[in-house]
Structure formats: C-alpha cells, structure tokens
Motif scaffolding. Structure first.
Motif, short mmCIF file in Angstrom:
data_model
loop_
_atom_site.label_atom_id
_atom_site.label_comp_id
_atom_site.label_asym_id
_atom_site.label_seq_id
_atom_site.Cartn_x
_atom_site.Cartn_y
_atom_site.Cartn_z
N GLN A 219 0.95 -1.23 0.15
CA GLN A 219 -0.02 0.11 0.02
C GLN A 219 0.73 1.35 -0.10
OE1 GLN A 219 -3.58 -0.83 0.09
NE2 GLN A 219 -3.93 1.34 -0.40
N LEU A 220 0.91 1.93 -1.01
CA LEU A 220 1.71 3.04 -1.23
C LEU A 220 1.32 4.40 -0.70
CD1 LEU A 220 3.25 2.51 -4.86
CD2 LEU A 220 4.02 1.73 -2.76
N THR A 221 -0.09 4.60 -0.82
CA THR A 221 -0.87 5.66 -0.37
C THR A 221 -2.36 5.01 0.05
OG1 THR A 221 -1.84 6.31 -2.74
CG2 THR A 221 0.25 7.13 -1.94
N LEU A 222 -3.13 5.95 0.21
CA LEU A 222 -4.47 5.58 0.66
C LEU A 222 -4.93 5.02 -0.43
CD1 LEU A 222 -6.00 8.65 2.99
CD2 LEU A 222 -5.61 6.21 3.64
N ARG A 223 -4.79 5.29 -1.60
CA ARG A 223 -5.41 5.03 -2.95
C ARG A 223 -4.73 4.33 -3.92
NH1 ARG A 223 -7.77 9.45 -5.65
NH2 ARG A 223 -8.98 8.10 -6.81
N VAL A 224 -3.39 4.04 -3.67
CA VAL A 224 -2.28 3.57 -4.74
C VAL A 224 -1.78 2.04 -4.17
CG1 VAL A 224 -0.26 4.00 -6.00
CG2 VAL A 224 -1.88 5.74 -5.65
N ARG A 225 -1.91 1.27 -4.74
CA ARG A 225 -1.22 -0.11 -4.35
C ARG A 225 -0.31 -0.74 -5.44
NH1 ARG A 225 -5.92 -3.93 -2.04
NH2 ARG A 225 -6.04 -2.24 -0.70
N ALA A 226 0.77 -1.05 -5.14
CA ALA A 226 1.64 -1.62 -6.00
C ALA A 226 1.60 -3.07 -5.73
CB ALA A 226 3.28 -1.20 -5.32
N TYR A 227 1.75 -3.88 -6.86
CA TYR A 227 1.68 -5.25 -6.87
C TYR A 227 3.12 -5.70 -7.84
CZ TYR A 227 -3.33 -4.50 -6.25
OH TYR A 227 -4.41 -4.28 -5.59
N SER A 270 15.87 -4.99 -14.37
CA SER A 270 15.52 -6.34 -13.42
C SER A 270 14.55 -7.32 -14.25
CB SER A 270 14.73 -5.76 -12.17
OG SER A 270 14.50 -7.14 -11.54
N CYS A 271 15.14 -8.60 -14.43
CA CYS A 271 14.40 -9.47 -14.91
C CYS A 271 13.80 -10.36 -14.05
CB CYS A 271 15.05 -10.54 -16.10
SG CYS A 271 15.68 -9.37 -17.58
N ASP A 272 13.93 -10.06 -12.69
CA ASP A 272 13.27 -10.96 -11.83
C ASP A 272 11.67 -10.63 -11.43
OD1 ASP A 272 15.79 -12.22 -11.14
OD2 ASP A 272 16.24 -10.53 -9.85
N ALA A 273 11.46 -9.55 -11.56
CA ALA A 273 9.91 -8.88 -11.50
C ALA A 273 9.65 -7.95 -11.82
CB ALA A 273 9.71 -8.90 -9.92
N TYR A 274 8.33 -7.69 -12.34
CA TYR A 274 7.65 -6.52 -12.68
C TYR A 274 7.05 -5.91 -11.58
CZ TYR A 274 8.33 -8.28 -17.44
OH TYR A 274 8.93 -8.76 -18.86
N GLU A 275 6.79 -4.62 -11.60
CA GLU A 275 5.78 -3.81 -10.73
C GLU A 275 4.82 -2.89 -11.17
OE1 GLU A 275 7.18 -2.82 -6.73
OE2 GLU A 275 6.76 -0.76 -7.24
N ILE A 276 3.87 -2.94 -10.95
CA ILE A 276 2.92 -1.95 -11.39
C ILE A 276 2.08 -1.28 -10.10
CG2 ILE A 276 2.30 -3.00 -13.56
CD1 ILE A 276 -0.28 -3.76 -12.24
N ALA A 277 1.74 -0.02 -10.26
CA ALA A 277 0.97 0.85 -9.31
C ALA A 277 -0.16 1.10 -9.59
CB ALA A 277 1.99 2.08 -8.70
N VAL A 278 -1.33 0.77 -8.96
CA VAL A 278 -2.74 0.90 -9.34
C VAL A 278 -3.58 1.94 -8.26
CG1 VAL A 278 -5.00 -0.29 -9.84
CG2 VAL A 278 -2.78 -1.46 -10.19
N LEU A 279 -3.92 3.01 -9.13
CA LEU A 279 -4.85 3.96 -8.34
C LEU A 279 -6.43 3.60 -8.18
CD1 LEU A 279 -5.31 6.91 -7.04
CD2 LEU A 279 -5.73 7.64 -9.62
N ARG A 280 -6.85 3.47 -7.28
CA ARG A 280 -8.10 3.09 -7.08
C ARG A 280 -8.92 4.03 -7.23
NH1 ARG A 280 -10.59 -0.80 -3.14
NH2 ARG A 280 -12.83 -0.37 -2.77
N GLU A 281 -9.88 3.94 -8.37
CA GLU A 281 -10.92 4.83 -8.90
C GLU A 281 -12.10 4.59 -8.74
OE1 GLU A 281 -9.02 7.46 -12.24
OE2 GLU A 281 -8.39 5.63 -12.57
N SER A 282 -12.74 4.86 -7.57
CA SER A 282 -14.10 4.34 -7.30
C SER A 282 -15.16 4.83 -8.45
CB SER A 282 -14.67 4.80 -5.99
OG SER A 282 -13.69 4.22 -4.89
N GLU A 283 -14.97 6.04 -8.87
CA GLU A 283 -15.75 6.28 -10.16
C GLU A 283 -15.30 6.13 -11.57
OE1 GLU A 283 -18.70 7.41 -9.06
OE2 GLU A 283 -18.00 7.58 -7.00
#
Length: 431
Positions: A219-227, A270-283
């Motif tokens: 959990q990076l911020t209240l609305r952004v989560r990294a995977y 890095s070839c070990d892992a990818y990372e994306i960050a997703v902003l939760r948009e309720s609307e």
C-alpha cells in the motif's frame, strides 16, 4: 503583501544566515510591502478545528524556551474569531511551567500537526489566561462538556502571524481509530470478494504468453497499491525498457474480463519481477477497483510481453522528467534507468499532497539532488509552474511528461512558446 509570520520570525540574524545559504532571495520579495494582517481563512479554520493536539511553546523568565504538548477531544482548540483562538486548559501534572511563563511573557508559538496528511501549521501569538470567575461566558465557549477532564483555566491567543510549514520529513502516523477503520475496511472488502466468488479463479486470468503470479502487494498511499509480478516457476522475465507498460487482464464485477494498461514502475533492468502501481478509482470504469478488491498474493495471470510507446532516448542528452499523480510510475522507471547510466536528469513530481504521492519517500531518499516536489492542495506550498521548469535545463535536454491531460498540454504549450522542438517533448497520459 509581506507575511506577518516572516516579519516576526525572520530576525536580522535569520536573514543574514538565509543570505549566506542562498535562500534569502526566495523570501525577500515582500520585504518592502505592508505587512499582511494574519486573518484565518477557509484553509486554516477547519484545519485548526480538526486537531486533537498541538505543541505550545512559551518563554521563561530566564529566556529559555519551553515546549509542551496539549491534547483533548477533536476540536478542543477553538476558533473564536478570524484572529483569535483559545482552549480549555485541563488539569495535568501541576507543574504550571507554561502558565507560569505566561505571567512574565505572553508570547507563544504553536505547532499544529496533521501526521497522516503530512501537513503542519505554525502560529505566533500573544496569550492571556482567563477563568470562570472573571469571564464565564468566554469560558463557556472554550468548554468541552462531554470530555471528562477538569478544566483549570482557559487560554486565549491573539494571533500575530501564521504560516504553513514544509511537509518534508513528516512521518505519517495514524490514531488508533484510524488504524481500526482501515482494518475494518480491509476485512469488509475481503469478505465481499470471498462472498461474491471469482469465476474460474483456479485458472490463470488472461491468455497471454507470459505466466505471472502476484508475489507482493504494498500500500503506497491511501488509494495507490503496488503489485509485484513474477514468472511462475521462478523463471526470468523478458527485459523491459523504461516507459513500457503491461496489458493485464481484469475480471470486472459483472464477471466480464477486460484488459487495462499499467506502466512498469520497477527498475527496467531487472528480469526478476515487474511492478505496477494501481490507483483505486471508485468512479472509474471498474478495472482499478476490481484489481484492488480481487488481486492478492498468489493471483495468477497470463499477459503479453511489455509494450513501449513511451521510450527513453538512448543517447547522452540530459532529461527533464515531469510526473503528475499516478503518472509517476513510468517516470520513476525512467529516473532509475537514467541514474544507472549516469545521465543528467531532473524529476519534477506534483500531487495533491505528499501523502497522495506514490513512491515519494523512496524517490526523495534515492534522488536527493535531482528530485523536486509540488503540492496542489497544501495551502502555502509551492505548485508546479512549468514555465520555471522548462527554461532551466540545457539546450539539448529531452522532456518527458506523464500525467493528466491538462499537465501534458501545459508542458507542450510552454515548449512551443519557448521554441523547443516538438520531438524533444515526449508524453504519455495515464488516462
């Protein structure tokens, strides 16, 4: 008009040190103006009334400063008018240091902190002590009838100046109730996911050539989560260039499967892992909401290889990176690539508040000399002005901007005004 707080705080010694350290010019613009009256406005009043504690500084007869914590129910610090605040002084350890200091010197300094949002307001004023016998009506305004603490006196402060302080280095902290509410929200979201079920959840979602699994969630911020996404079977992933994105499959609430595009935020080397960050948009269209509610460690996906429509230049020219909001994901990967090859660059990042800005503390730690931030919702804080960002770099610099359409258009418009060749301005909108 000059700031009343600075008129008081910026003594000759302070101004001399600012001049030696190179910051005097930034503060000197209003020195010749009439001092602005310190009137509380629409930002300050609700901020003050939302506090459940603050720090109070007084001056002793020996000249020593004394700082004490004051706490109570939310709103115990009252706004009495546009220049006056006050609070009921509850019985404590009965040392009476702050109250005794006020008998000899009525000057006070207050620090009001909002730790979750990394915001602070500082106030200078003159205080007086009031009691029930002499000013009963005023004491009634300061009272907190539902708070079980004995009131010994009231403190009323006439404001001489105030200023919003820099949010840097404020570590977010949360109250017990705020933590409990977050836990309740997470439990309810998880329960809803389980009760709804996920059709075909035993099989990987999607049909791409890369078999990935979610191996980390932050959990990076209240609305952004990294995977964090790794290859199944602990294999290596195809290398991705800075600016690349993944098209990931997402199952919406109605059971349909769609694809959504997310920039790769991790070091592209890095070839070990990818990372994306997703902003939760309720609307929004439902994709980010579905990811937040259904993706968990172990979720299996099949995706296509990374795609790059926003490539970083390969030569030695310097770069200026500009990010707005969740647009930091692609820009972060570019910064890491440029740092690894020892190229000159600047990273300018704007968000609502520091607490809303994903990767903020990591970037501040890793890029201390080339990282600049701006806040659009913090009163008194600097906002991003592209007219100041674009003229500064070398004549051959390449500009990269990722964020809302308005930010991209502002950068392109300023580049046209300055005569910067269009091919030197690259952009990607996160919408």
């Amino acid at each position: 008009m000059a700031n009343a707080f600075m008129e008081i705080a910026f003594t000759p010694n302070v101004r001399a040190l600012q001049a030696r350290m190179g910051s005097r010019d930034a503060y000197a613009r209003g020195d010749e103006d009439v001092v602005k009256e310190p009137v509380l406005g629409p930002y300050e009043i609700p901020f003050i009334e939302a506090r459940d504690s603050f720090y109070l500084g007084t001056v002793s007869e020996t000249g020593w400063p004394y700082v004490q914590h004051r706490g109570g129910p939310t709103g115990f610090l009252k706004v009495l008018d546009s220049r006056t605040i006050g609070f009921a002084d509850f019985s404590g350890n009965r040392q009476y240091v702050s109250t005794g200091n006020l008998a000899g010197d009525n000057r006070v300094s207050l620090f009001l902190m909002d730790y979750p949002r990394q915001t602070r307001l500082k106030i200078l004023g003159r205080a007086r002590v009031v009691d029930e016998d002499s000013e009963s009506e005023l004491m009634a305004r300061l009272d907190n009838p539902h708070y079980r603490a004995r009131v010994e006196r009231g403190i009323v402060i006439r404001i001489e100046g105030f200023d919003w302080n820099c949010p840097k280095y404020i570590t977010p902290r949360y109250t017990e109730e705020e933590v409990a509410q977050r836990i309740r929200d997470a439990v309810e979201a998880h329960a809803g996911t389980v009760s709804q079920g996920s059709p075909g959840s035993d099989e990987p979602l999607g049909s791409g050539e890369l078999a990935l699994a979610v191996t980390g969630v932050r959990q990076l911020t209240l609305r952004v989560r990294a995977y964090e996404l790794r290859a199944e079977g602990a294999g290596l992933l195809p290398p991705a260039e800075a600016g690349s994105h993944l098209e990931v499959p997402v199952r919406l609430a109605d059971g349909s499967v769609v694809t959504r595009q997310y920039s790769l935020a991790a070091d592209p080397a890095s070839c070990d892992a990818y990372e994306i960050a997703v902003l939760r948009e309720s609307e929004g269209r439902g994709g980010s909401l579905a990811i937040h509610e259904t993706w968990q460690i172990g979720t299996r996906l099949r995706v296509s290889r990374p795609i790059n429509h926003f490539p970083l230049h390969a030569d030695s020219r310097p770069a200026v990176l500009i990010a707005g909001g969740i647009g930091i994901t692609a820009i972060k990967a570019m910064a890491e690539a440029l740092r690894r090859r020892n190229s000159r660059f600047e990273l300018h990042y704007t968000g609502r508040t520091p607490a809303d800005m994903a990767y903020h503390r990591q970037l501040a730690r890793e890029l201390p000399a080339s990282y600049f931030t701006y806040s659009s919702r913090v009163p008194g804080e600097e906002r991003l002005d592209v007219s100041k960002v674009l003229p500064g770099p070398c004549a051959d610099a390449v500009f990269y901007v990722c964020g809302p359409a308005a930010l991209i258009e502002a950068v392109r418009s300023e580049a046209r005004r300055l005569g910067i060749a269009p091919e030197r301005v690259q952009s990607e909108s996160f919408t």
